[in-house]
Scaffold this active site. Structure first.
Site, PDB file in Angstrom:
ATOM      1  N   LYS A  40       0.845  -1.204   0.000  1.00  0.00           N
ATOM      2  CA  LYS A  40       0.000   0.000   0.000  1.00  0.00           C
ATOM      3  C   LYS A  40       0.879   1.253   0.000  1.00  0.00           C
ATOM      4  O   LYS A  40       2.089   1.173   0.263  1.00  0.00           O
ATOM      5  CB  LYS A  40      -0.899  -0.018   1.240  1.00  0.00           C
ATOM      6  CG  LYS A  40      -0.124   0.096   2.551  1.00  0.00           C
ATOM      7  CD  LYS A  40      -1.019  -0.146   3.766  1.00  0.00           C
ATOM      8  CE  LYS A  40      -0.210  -0.010   5.039  1.00  0.00           C
ATOM      9  NZ  LYS A  40      -0.992  -0.460   6.224  1.00  0.00           N
ATOM     10  N   TYR A 280      15.726  30.591   5.900  1.00  0.00           N
ATOM     11  CA  TYR A 280      14.651  31.422   6.470  1.00  0.00           C
ATOM     12  C   TYR A 280      14.746  31.528   7.990  1.00  0.00           C
ATOM     13  O   TYR A 280      14.903  30.514   8.680  1.00  0.00           O
ATOM     14  CB  TYR A 280      13.279  30.831   6.136  1.00  0.00           C
ATOM     15  CG  TYR A 280      12.886  30.895   4.686  1.00  0.00           C
ATOM     16  CD1 TYR A 280      12.941  32.088   3.968  1.00  0.00           C
ATOM     17  CD2 TYR A 280      12.425  29.760   4.030  1.00  0.00           C
ATOM     18  CE1 TYR A 280      12.553  32.138   2.638  1.00  0.00           C
ATOM     19  CE2 TYR A 280      12.022  29.799   2.698  1.00  0.00           C
ATOM     20  CZ  TYR A 280      12.092  30.989   2.006  1.00  0.00           C
ATOM     21  OH  TYR A 280      11.707  31.030   0.696  1.00  0.00           O
TER      22      TYR A 280
END
Ligand SMILES: *Cc1c(COP(=O)(O)O)cnc(C)c1O
Length: 419
Positions: A40, A280
């Site tokens: 999955k 940042y």
């Protein structure tokens, strides 16, 4: 790479031989049971179809996905072993499931009714695995009961499935459940859940259901709870070479090897003075004059922003950490002053964010620790924009197969370099 692909500055290298060998090791540990490889989530980010082929080469005889679309994709790729899908919503395309011969996990009366309707519409007999909630309180018909009998929800779903089998629309081939914390060896929940499961099994046989496969064990239970193997084990994480119980032992101690390596080519190297803030918010400030290497990967690729300042990287032989914040497309690492640290690194050199750890480099588990999550999430969250490059494709029977539908993929023959 296919002709439509442009050069990518970063990639996931997936060694299909590792997946094959991990599956073989798990099958050896679960001798006596068959092995269903859980693929999955695009095979936990490794790529659905190549992973499925590698798992089959290692001795898996079943494949499983949560969502039906992924099981159908396996069939579309020509894979014809038993495949099961176990998580559905109302309106699911059960007609296509039956036409593609996909087994279905059933957790609720609505699903049984819709599957029966699809069986009538197609003239096919649906193969069902009744899913019992043995205490996780997630999917499945609830089975625990204060008086130690099998709970009413589980009884009535089994009864309804037996009635449908009498009508000839379905064949109940399996009984399944899922553990709460098989990754905590010794947890009393493990035996308690098995008791509920075994009660459901007895109830099913009392109804005359001739189950072919009882299955409950995920990776952790496959490795640490041998009496939970029943007829079929369902490992996911361990087939990718990651430990489901990192607090107990790493992959190597279980004979497993991580299959995925995350490589980014250095995009730029620059010298900066002491006291320079980086990325940042300037959350990292250089402690001395140094060089910064820019890596062209960020949270758009799946690098967790929670690992800002802590995510480990191996570059030019230096094991270091992210300097400052993870950006959408980029991260920065401090590689030390000229002549020190990763002294010879230049643009274009490979940096490894995670791999099998054999060279002292970081692993997906290290990133999980840095980001405060689990290794499952690290590999599964790697985004579709990172090309998957496959090693060992020819050895797992994938020669000539270069793409799949969910991710950009490339196959390489054995021994290919990382870049
Ligand atoms: C994901 C999943 C598995 C595999 O779990 P791992 O911990 O990755 O081994 C097995 N069974 C079900 C029902 C699952 O959803």
């Amino acid at each position: 790479m296919t002709s439509t692909d442009v050069h990518s500055p970063a990639r996931l290298v997936v060694d299909l031989r590792a997946i094959r060998d991990n599956v073989a090791e798990l099958a050896r540990r679960a001798a006596g049971a068959r092995l269903l490889a859980v693929v999955k989530g695009d095979a936990y980010g490794h790529g659905l179809v190549p992973t499925a082929r590698a798992a089959l080469a290692g001795g898996a005889t079943w494949l499983g996905t949560a969502q039906l679309a992924e099981s159908l994709a396996l069939r579309a790729a020509g894979i014809d072993v038993p495949v099961i899908s176990w998580l559905h919503g109302p309106g699911a395309d059960f007609v296509r499931a039956l036409e593609a011969d996909v087994d279905l996990g059933v957790s609720a009366p609505w699903a049984l009714a819709e599957i029966e309707a699809a069986a009538v519409a197609t003239g096919r007999v649906a193969r069902l695995h009744v899913k019992i909630d043995t205490g996780l309180a997630r999917n499945g018909a609830f089975g625990p009961s204060p008086d130690g009998s099998l709970g009413a929800d589980a009884r009535s779903l089994l009864e309804a499935a037996a009635d449908a089998e009498q009508r000839g629309t379905v064949r109940v081939v399996g009984l399944m459940s899922h553990f709460v914390e098989s990754d905590e060896p010794g947890s009393p929940t493990i035996r308690a859940q098995q008791d509920v499961f075994e009660r459901a099994d007895a109830y099913a046989s009392g109804l005359g259901l001739g189950l072919q496969v009882r299955h409950m064990a995920n990776s952790a239970a496959t490795l640490t709870v041998p009496d939970s193997h029943y007829d079929l084990v369902r490992p996911g994480l361990a087939i990718y070479g990651l430990s489901p119980v990192p607090q107990v032992a790493g992959p190597a101690e279980y004979g497993l090897r991580p299959a995925m390596t995350f490589v980014a080519d250095v995009a730029n190297v620059k010298s900066v003075p002491a006291g320079q803030g980086v990325s940042y918010g300037h959350t990292y400030v250089t402690p001395r004059a140094t060089r910064l290497a820019l890596l062209p990967v960020g949270y758009a690729d799946g690098v967790p922003r929670h690992a800002s300042g802590s995510g480990p990287v191996l570059v030019g032989g230096l094991r270091t950490r992210l300097a400052g914040r993870v950006c959408m497309d980029q991260v920065v690492v401090d590689i030390g002053p000229p002549g020190e640290g990763a002294a010879t690194v230049e643009s274009g050199d490979p940096a490894v964010l995670f791999g099998d750890g054999s060279d002292g480099g970081p692993t997906a588990q290290d990133w999980a620790d840095a980001a405060g999550t689990i290794s499952y999430e690290i590999v599964t969250r790697m985004s579709g924009r990172l090309p998957r490059v496959y090693l060992g494709a020819d050895e797992v029977g994938m020669t000539g197969q270069t793409t799949d539908s969910t991710t950009r993929t490339t196959t390489r023959t054995a021994g290919g370099a990382d870049r």
